[in-house]
Design a protein around this motif. Structure first.
Motif, PDB file in Angstrom:
ATOM      1  N   ASN A  39     -62.084  54.509 -31.422  1.00  0.00           N
ATOM      2  CA  ASN A  39     -62.072  53.267 -31.925  1.00  0.00           C
ATOM      3  C   ASN A  39     -60.460  52.801 -32.130  1.00  0.00           C
ATOM      4  O   ASN A  39     -59.984  52.973 -33.347  1.00  0.00           O
ATOM      5  N   GLU A  40     -60.638  51.767 -30.936  1.00  0.00           N
ATOM      6  CA  GLU A  40     -59.172  51.291 -31.047  1.00  0.00           C
ATOM      7  C   GLU A  40     -59.185  49.837 -30.786  1.00  0.00           C
ATOM      8  O   GLU A  40     -60.016  48.931 -29.928  1.00  0.00           O
ATOM      9  N   THR A  41     -57.905  48.851 -30.306  1.00  0.00           N
ATOM     10  CA  THR A  41     -57.736  47.874 -30.359  1.00  0.00           C
ATOM     11  C   THR A  41     -56.796  47.508 -29.124  1.00  0.00           C
ATOM     12  O   THR A  41     -55.746  48.183 -30.052  1.00  0.00           O
ATOM     13  N   GLY A  42     -56.830  47.523 -27.982  1.00  0.00           N
ATOM     14  CA  GLY A  42     -55.042  46.979 -27.274  1.00  0.00           C
ATOM     15  C   GLY A  42     -55.804  48.926 -26.451  1.00  0.00           C
ATOM     16  O   GLY A  42     -56.647  49.130 -26.381  1.00  0.00           O
ATOM     17  N   ALA A  43     -54.492  48.529 -25.151  1.00  0.00           N
ATOM     18  CA  ALA A  43     -54.968  49.368 -24.335  1.00  0.00           C
ATOM     19  C   ALA A  43     -54.720  51.033 -25.599  1.00  0.00           C
ATOM     20  O   ALA A  43     -53.922  51.283 -25.912  1.00  0.00           O
ATOM     21  N   TYR A  44     -55.583  51.625 -24.658  1.00  0.00           N
ATOM     22  CA  TYR A  44     -55.098  53.218 -25.009  1.00  0.00           C
ATOM     23  C   TYR A  44     -55.208  54.241 -23.864  1.00  0.00           C
ATOM     24  O   TYR A  44     -55.722  54.157 -22.738  1.00  0.00           O
ATOM     25  N   GLY A  45     -55.063  55.704 -24.505  1.00  0.00           N
ATOM     26  CA  GLY A  45     -54.524  57.016 -23.275  1.00  0.00           C
ATOM     27  C   GLY A  45     -54.757  57.469 -24.126  1.00  0.00           C
ATOM     28  O   GLY A  45     -53.548  57.675 -25.064  1.00  0.00           O
ATOM     29  N   GLY A  46     -55.341  58.791 -23.810  1.00  0.00           N
ATOM     30  CA  GLY A  46     -55.897  60.086 -24.889  1.00  0.00           C
ATOM     31  C   GLY A  46     -56.712  61.022 -24.496  1.00  0.00           C
ATOM     32  O   GLY A  46     -57.365  60.490 -22.664  1.00  0.00           O
ATOM     33  N   THR A  47     -56.559  62.501 -25.370  1.00  0.00           N
ATOM     34  CA  THR A  47     -57.730  62.790 -24.591  1.00  0.00           C
ATOM     35  C   THR A  47     -59.107  62.644 -25.556  1.00  0.00           C
ATOM     36  O   THR A  47     -58.513  62.812 -26.863  1.00  0.00           O
ATOM     37  N   ILE A  48     -60.765  63.040 -25.730  1.00  0.00           N
ATOM     38  CA  ILE A  48     -61.680  63.440 -26.511  1.00  0.00           C
ATOM     39  C   ILE A  48     -62.260  64.270 -26.440  1.00  0.00           C
ATOM     40  O   ILE A  48     -61.845  64.985 -25.231  1.00  0.00           O
ATOM     41  N   SER A  49     -62.795  64.977 -27.216  1.00  0.00           N
ATOM     42  CA  SER A  49     -63.706  66.388 -26.506  1.00  0.00           C
ATOM     43  C   SER A  49     -64.989  65.701 -27.279  1.00  0.00           C
ATOM     44  O   SER A  49     -65.730  64.747 -28.380  1.00  0.00           O
ATOM     45  N   LEU A  50     -66.170  65.607 -26.449  1.00  0.00           N
ATOM     46  CA  LEU A  50     -67.655  65.772 -26.706  1.00  0.00           C
ATOM     47  C   LEU A  50     -68.259  66.382 -26.109  1.00  0.00           C
ATOM     48  O   LEU A  50     -68.183  67.846 -25.728  1.00  0.00           O
ATOM     49  N   ARG A  51     -69.137  66.370 -27.710  1.00  0.00           N
ATOM     50  CA  ARG A  51     -70.116  67.827 -27.599  1.00  0.00           C
ATOM     51  C   ARG A  51     -70.679  68.204 -26.287  1.00  0.00           C
ATOM     52  O   ARG A  51     -71.504  67.064 -25.452  1.00  0.00           O
ATOM     53  N   GLU A  52     -71.708  69.275 -26.871  1.00  0.00           N
ATOM     54  CA  GLU A  52     -73.114  69.517 -24.480  1.00  0.00           C
ATOM     55  C   GLU A  52     -73.721  68.501 -25.950  1.00  0.00           C
ATOM     56  O   GLU A  52     -74.292  68.051 -26.326  1.00  0.00           O
ATOM     57  N   GLY A  53     -74.342  67.582 -23.961  1.00  0.00           N
ATOM     58  CA  GLY A  53     -75.544  67.119 -24.085  1.00  0.00           C
ATOM     59  C   GLY A  53     -76.969  68.099 -24.264  1.00  0.00           C
ATOM     60  O   GLY A  53     -76.783  68.888 -24.516  1.00  0.00           O
ATOM     61  N   PRO A  54     -77.611  67.475 -24.805  1.00  0.00           N
ATOM     62  CA  PRO A  54     -77.899  65.610 -24.271  1.00  0.00           C
ATOM     63  C   PRO A  54     -77.800  65.314 -25.373  1.00  0.00           C
ATOM     64  O   PRO A  54     -78.307  64.945 -26.461  1.00  0.00           O
ATOM     65  N   SER A  55     -77.356  63.967 -25.042  1.00  0.00           N
ATOM     66  CA  SER A  55     -76.551  62.541 -25.799  1.00  0.00           C
ATOM     67  C   SER A  55     -76.229  61.266 -25.243  1.00  0.00           C
ATOM     68  O   SER A  55     -76.696  61.562 -23.432  1.00  0.00           O
ATOM     69  N   LEU A  56     -76.114  60.164 -25.908  1.00  0.00           N
ATOM     70  CA  LEU A  56     -75.257  58.988 -25.186  1.00  0.00           C
ATOM     71  C   LEU A  56     -74.713  59.418 -25.812  1.00  0.00           C
ATOM     72  O   LEU A  56     -73.898  58.970 -26.344  1.00  0.00           O
ATOM     73  N   ILE A  57     -73.176  58.434 -24.251  1.00  0.00           N
ATOM     74  CA  ILE A  57     -72.593  58.103 -24.073  1.00  0.00           C
ATOM     75  C   ILE A  57     -71.982  56.615 -24.527  1.00  0.00           C
ATOM     76  O   ILE A  57     -72.863  55.981 -22.799  1.00  0.00           O
TER      77      ILE A  57
END
Length: 86
Positions: free
Chosen positions: A55-73
């Motif tokens: 949830n950012e404004t401007g250039a972004y670089g990083g790592t995120i964790s996604l939970r097991e699906g099924p889900s929408l990205i």
């Protein structure tokens, strides 16, 4: 009728605009980059949870964790973005 969202490709996704994926993969960590100066958001929406991972404004670089699906990205960003699974 309603079009089903495209399935998340196995280990990577890229685009330059707002995109919705159907993710039914495993829980995983993803590298995320965004090159732009506007809003950039990545949200995972499941049946019983929601996770605003970026949830950012401007250039972004990083790592995120996604939970097991099924889900929408749900990816919101005007400019080149790239997701890649670890």
């Amino acid at each position: 009728g309603h079009r089903r969202p495209p399935r998340q490709p196995g280990g990577a996704a890229r685009g330059t605009q707002d995109t919705v994926y159907l993710y039914d993969g495993p829980a995983a960590t993803w590298n995320v980059t965004y090159i732009g100066d506007g809003y950039f958001g990545v949200e995972q929406l499941g049946r019983n949870f929601s996770n605003l991972a970026v949830n950012e404004t401007g250039a972004y670089g990083g790592t995120i964790s996604l939970r097991e699906g099924p889900s929408l990205i749900i990816i919101q960003g005007d400019g080149p973005w790239h997701l890649e699974r670890h």
